[in-house]
Design an enzyme around this catalytic site. Structure first.
Site, PDB file in Angstrom:
ATOM      1  N   ALA A  61      -0.714  -0.640   2.906  1.00  0.00           N
ATOM      2  CA  ALA A  61      -1.404   0.120   1.855  1.00  0.00           C
ATOM      3  C   ALA A  61      -2.652   0.790   2.426  1.00  0.00           C
ATOM      4  O   ALA A  61      -2.943   1.957   2.123  1.00  0.00           O
ATOM      5  CB  ALA A  61      -1.779  -0.803   0.694  1.00  0.00           C
TER       6      ALA A  61
ATOM      7  N   ASP B  23       2.280   6.062  -1.222  1.00  0.00           N
ATOM      8  CA  ASP B  23       1.227   5.129  -1.671  1.00  0.00           C
ATOM      9  C   ASP B  23      -0.160   5.756  -1.597  1.00  0.00           C
ATOM     10  O   ASP B  23      -0.955   5.661  -2.537  1.00  0.00           O
ATOM     11  CB  ASP B  23       1.202   3.871  -0.780  1.00  0.00           C
ATOM     12  CG  ASP B  23       2.203   2.819  -1.217  1.00  0.00           C
ATOM     13  OD1 ASP B  23       2.675   2.875  -2.362  1.00  0.00           O
ATOM     14  OD2 ASP B  23       2.504   1.926  -0.404  1.00  0.00           O
TER      15      ASP B  23
ATOM     16  N   GLY C 119      -9.129  -3.602   4.903  1.00  0.00           N
ATOM     17  CA  GLY C 119      -7.698  -3.753   5.116  1.00  0.00           C
ATOM     18  C   GLY C 119      -7.174  -2.781   6.161  1.00  0.00           C
ATOM     19  O   GLY C 119      -7.762  -1.701   6.363  1.00  0.00           O
ATOM     20  N   ALA C 120      -6.096  -3.195   6.822  1.00  0.00           N
ATOM     21  CA  ALA C 120      -5.468  -2.314   7.818  1.00  0.00           C
ATOM     22  C   ALA C 120      -3.956  -2.516   7.794  1.00  0.00           C
ATOM     23  O   ALA C 120      -3.269  -2.266   8.780  1.00  0.00           O
ATOM     24  CB  ALA C 120      -6.035  -2.596   9.204  1.00  0.00           C
ATOM     25  N   GLY C 121      -3.434  -3.001   6.655  1.00  0.00           N
ATOM     26  CA  GLY C 121      -1.999  -3.180   6.492  1.00  0.00           C
ATOM     27  C   GLY C 121      -1.363  -1.892   5.979  1.00  0.00           C
ATOM     28  O   GLY C 121      -1.954  -0.801   6.081  1.00  0.00           O
TER      29      GLY C 121
ATOM     30  N   GLY D 155      -6.139  -1.012  -9.732  1.00  0.00           N
ATOM     31  CA  GLY D 155      -4.997  -0.687  -8.866  1.00  0.00           C
ATOM     32  C   GLY D 155      -3.856   0.039  -9.561  1.00  0.00           C
ATOM     33  O   GLY D 155      -3.065   0.725  -8.906  1.00  0.00           O
TER      34      GLY D 155
ATOM     35  N   LYS E 287       9.316  -1.544   3.382  1.00  0.00           N
ATOM     36  CA  LYS E 287       8.736  -0.222   3.652  1.00  0.00           C
ATOM     37  C   LYS E 287       8.730   0.144   5.147  1.00  0.00           C
ATOM     38  O   LYS E 287       8.979   1.289   5.500  1.00  0.00           O
ATOM     39  CB  LYS E 287       7.299  -0.162   3.125  1.00  0.00           C
ATOM     40  CG  LYS E 287       7.197  -0.241   1.610  1.00  0.00           C
ATOM     41  CD  LYS E 287       5.754  -0.038   1.190  1.00  0.00           C
ATOM     42  CE  LYS E 287       5.486  -0.563  -0.191  1.00  0.00           C
ATOM     43  NZ  LYS E 287       4.105  -0.399  -0.609  1.00  0.00           N
TER      44      LYS E 287
ATOM     45  N   ASN F 243       8.222   4.682   1.437  1.00  0.00           N
ATOM     46  CA  ASN F 243       8.400   3.964   0.164  1.00  0.00           C
ATOM     47  C   ASN F 243       9.232   4.738  -0.858  1.00  0.00           C
ATOM     48  O   ASN F 243       9.416   4.260  -1.971  1.00  0.00           O
ATOM     49  CB  ASN F 243       7.059   3.519  -0.443  1.00  0.00           C
ATOM     50  CG  ASN F 243       6.292   4.632  -1.115  1.00  0.00           C
ATOM     51  OD1 ASN F 243       6.468   5.805  -0.799  1.00  0.00           O
ATOM     52  ND2 ASN F 243       5.426   4.271  -2.035  1.00  0.00           N
TER      53      ASN F 243
HETATM   54  P1  NDP Z   1       0.118  -5.912   4.271  1.00  0.00           P
HETATM   55  O1  NDP Z   1       0.706  -7.278   4.439  1.00  0.00           O
HETATM   56  O2  NDP Z   1       0.639  -4.784   5.088  1.00  0.00           O
HETATM   57  O3  NDP Z   1      -1.481  -6.002   4.564  1.00  0.00           O
HETATM   58  C1  NDP Z   1      -2.248  -7.044   4.009  1.00  0.00           C
HETATM   59  C2  NDP Z   1      -3.722  -6.802   4.299  1.00  0.00           C
HETATM   60  O4  NDP Z   1      -4.492  -7.841   3.673  1.00  0.00           O
HETATM   61  C3  NDP Z   1      -4.086  -6.859   5.782  1.00  0.00           C
HETATM   62  O5  NDP Z   1      -5.177  -6.011   6.032  1.00  0.00           O
HETATM   63  C4  NDP Z   1      -4.477  -8.329   5.953  1.00  0.00           C
HETATM   64  O6  NDP Z   1      -5.315  -8.594   7.051  1.00  0.00           O
HETATM   65  C5  NDP Z   1      -5.232  -8.579   4.670  1.00  0.00           C
HETATM   66  N1  NDP Z   1      -5.251  -9.993   4.331  1.00  0.00           N
HETATM   67  C6  NDP Z   1      -4.224 -10.724   3.848  1.00  0.00           C
HETATM   68  N2  NDP Z   1      -4.613 -12.011   3.671  1.00  0.00           N
HETATM   69  C7  NDP Z   1      -5.919 -12.084   4.059  1.00  0.00           C
HETATM   70  C8  NDP Z   1      -6.886 -13.129   4.104  1.00  0.00           C
HETATM   71  N3  NDP Z   1      -6.582 -14.371   3.719  1.00  0.00           N
HETATM   72  N4  NDP Z   1      -8.142 -12.830   4.538  1.00  0.00           N
HETATM   73  C9  NDP Z   1      -8.451 -11.579   4.927  1.00  0.00           C
HETATM   74  N5  NDP Z   1      -7.579 -10.532   4.908  1.00  0.00           N
HETATM   75  C10 NDP Z   1      -6.328 -10.793   4.479  1.00  0.00           C
HETATM   76  O7  NDP Z   1       0.221  -5.606   2.716  1.00  0.00           O
HETATM   77  P2  NDP Z   1       0.177  -4.164   2.002  1.00  0.00           P
HETATM   78  O8  NDP Z   1      -0.859  -3.357   2.678  1.00  0.00           O
HETATM   79  O9  NDP Z   1       1.544  -3.623   1.868  1.00  0.00           O
HETATM   80  O10 NDP Z   1      -0.285  -4.554   0.533  1.00  0.00           O
HETATM   81  C11 NDP Z   1      -1.625  -4.967   0.287  1.00  0.00           C
HETATM   82  C12 NDP Z   1      -1.816  -5.060  -1.226  1.00  0.00           C
HETATM   83  O11 NDP Z   1      -1.723  -3.757  -1.790  1.00  0.00           O
HETATM   84  C13 NDP Z   1      -0.752  -5.915  -1.934  1.00  0.00           C
HETATM   85  O12 NDP Z   1      -1.416  -6.761  -2.848  1.00  0.00           O
HETATM   86  C14 NDP Z   1       0.088  -4.900  -2.677  1.00  0.00           C
HETATM   87  O13 NDP Z   1       0.612  -5.429  -3.870  1.00  0.00           O
HETATM   88  C15 NDP Z   1      -0.942  -3.814  -2.967  1.00  0.00           C
HETATM   89  N6  NDP Z   1      -0.333  -2.497  -3.191  1.00  0.00           N
HETATM   90  C16 NDP Z   1      -0.626  -1.837  -4.340  1.00  0.00           C
HETATM   91  C17 NDP Z   1      -0.087  -0.597  -4.600  1.00  0.00           C
HETATM   92  C18 NDP Z   1      -0.434   0.109  -5.869  1.00  0.00           C
HETATM   93  O14 NDP Z   1       0.259   1.101  -6.206  1.00  0.00           O
HETATM   94  N7  NDP Z   1      -1.476  -0.303  -6.573  1.00  0.00           N
HETATM   95  C19 NDP Z   1       0.828   0.066  -3.640  1.00  0.00           C
HETATM   96  C20 NDP Z   1       1.030  -0.693  -2.432  1.00  0.00           C
HETATM   97  C21 NDP Z   1       0.471  -1.941  -2.228  1.00  0.00           C
HETATM   98  P3  NDP Z   1      -4.679  -8.968   8.489  1.00  0.00           P
HETATM   99  O15 NDP Z   1      -4.286  -7.655   9.114  1.00  0.00           O
HETATM  100  O16 NDP Z   1      -5.779  -9.647   9.198  1.00  0.00           O
HETATM  101  O17 NDP Z   1      -3.491  -9.851   8.234  1.00  0.00           O
END
Ligand code: NDP
Length: 267
Positions: free
Chosen positions: A140, A112, A136-138, A248, A75, A96
């Site tokens: 999604a 998304d 979260g700050a990734g 979700g 993405k 996406n």
């Molecule tokens: P990213 O890798 O961009 O972000 C992951 C996020 O999770 C970050 O905020 C990260 O924190 C946090 N994280 C991961 N591991 C840990 C941990 N062990 N402890 C604390 N925080 C953690 O992923 P995406 O944002 O792309 O995706 C996130 C989820 O959303 C996935 O499971 C994906 O499948 C789901 N999703 C669902 C959709 C839907 O249509 N339902 C659409 C898109 C995504 P940090 O920044 O500190 O690493």
């Protein structure tokens, strides 16, 4: 699998991912095509990150190719590979869904976040005027934050393991929407109307909770991005406390039609 007619007129669409075997979009999108009488087929394209640019060059030359959906891990990289990206995709830094224009130019969108908001609305919950706690700050989380800002929320508090990323998302949001109160939060969602898990925590049984489950209150709505399992530990804890919950899957289901429209498979 059901039999369907593919002829010389059938338009081709794709979903690009690595790995690919788990994607559910082909079934869902092809069912939508059938419902709408679209002479098109969406198929899985397994491509690794280092092959993405080469694949796109080829697809630009494929006259009966309508567009594709991009998912993990493509993405972010997709933004720079598109010729044009919609403003929301630029703000979020990811794409996406991509439409191939006549002539081969590629137009990207990020759906998304809009899918998440539409999923809530379809369940009868309008996030307008609500206060939001976003874990979260990734990718999604960013998409959801900008879509919620566009949907007229009252304020947003962002919490993330890596605090610098929560601060960066907060700053980007505040710059794009100066009228929206934005803050960086800790582990507790106490006091906010809408509580969202947009981290990847909840997929594995041994994952820690994404937020303080003990702080959930019955008047809160608790929403997930995780699709598998459908009832995550967060949703189970929220339901046990009397909260309304939003899984979700509707986030993806709501996007399918938006994606078909972006690729101009349907109008
Ligand atoms: P990213 O890798 O961009 O972000 C992951 C996020 O999770 C970050 O905020 C990260 O924190 C946090 N994280 C991961 N591991 C840990 C941990 N062990 N402890 C604390 N925080 C953690 O992923 P995406 O944002 O792309 O995706 C996130 C989820 O959303 C996935 O499971 C994906 O499948 C789901 N999703 C669902 C959709 C839907 O249509 N339902 C659409 C898109 C995504 P940090 O920044 O500190 O690493």
């Amino acid at each position: 699998m059901t039999e369907r007619d593919i002829t010389g007129r059938t338009r081709i669409y794709g979903i690009l991912a690595d790995p690919i075997h788990h994607v559910k979009t082909p079934e869902v999108m092809n069912a939508l095509f059938a419902r709408h009488g679209v002479d098109g087929v969406l198929v899985p394209f397994h491509v690794t990150a280092d092959g993405l640019a080469t694949l796109l060059s080829g697809l630009r030359r494929m006259e009966n190719f309508g567009g594709f959906i991009a998912t993990v891990p493509h993405k972010t990289a997709m933004l720079d590979l598109c010729d044009v990206a919609e403003p929301e995709a630029r703000l979020i830094g990811a794409v996406n869904c991509v439409r191939r224009e006549p002539g081969g130019s590629m137009t990207g969108a990020m759906l998304d976040g809009i899918g998440f908001v539409e999923g809530l609305r379809a369940a009868g919950y309008d996030p307008a005027e609500r206060s939001v706690y976003l874990a979260g700050a990734g990718g999604a989380a960013k998409a959801i934050a900008f879509a919620l800002a566009g949907a007229g929320i009252a304020r947003i508090a962002i919490a993330n393991r890596s605090r610098d990323k929560a601060e960066a998302l907060g700053a980007a949001l505040a710059a794009a929407r100066p009228d929206l109160p934005v803050s960086v939060a800790g582990f507790s969602p106490e006091g906010e109307d809408l509580v969202i898990n947009a981290t990847s925590l909840g997929m594995r049984p041994d994952d820690p909770p994404p937020l303080d489950l003990g702080a959930l209150q019955a008047d809160q709505v608790v929403a997930e991005v995780i699709m598998d399992p459908e009832r995550t530990p967060l949703l189970k804890a929220a339901a046990a406390r009397g909260c309304r919950t939003q899984p979700g899957r509707p986030m993806l289901a709501s996007q399918i039609e938006l994606m078909a429209r972006h690729m101009r498979a349907i109008s």
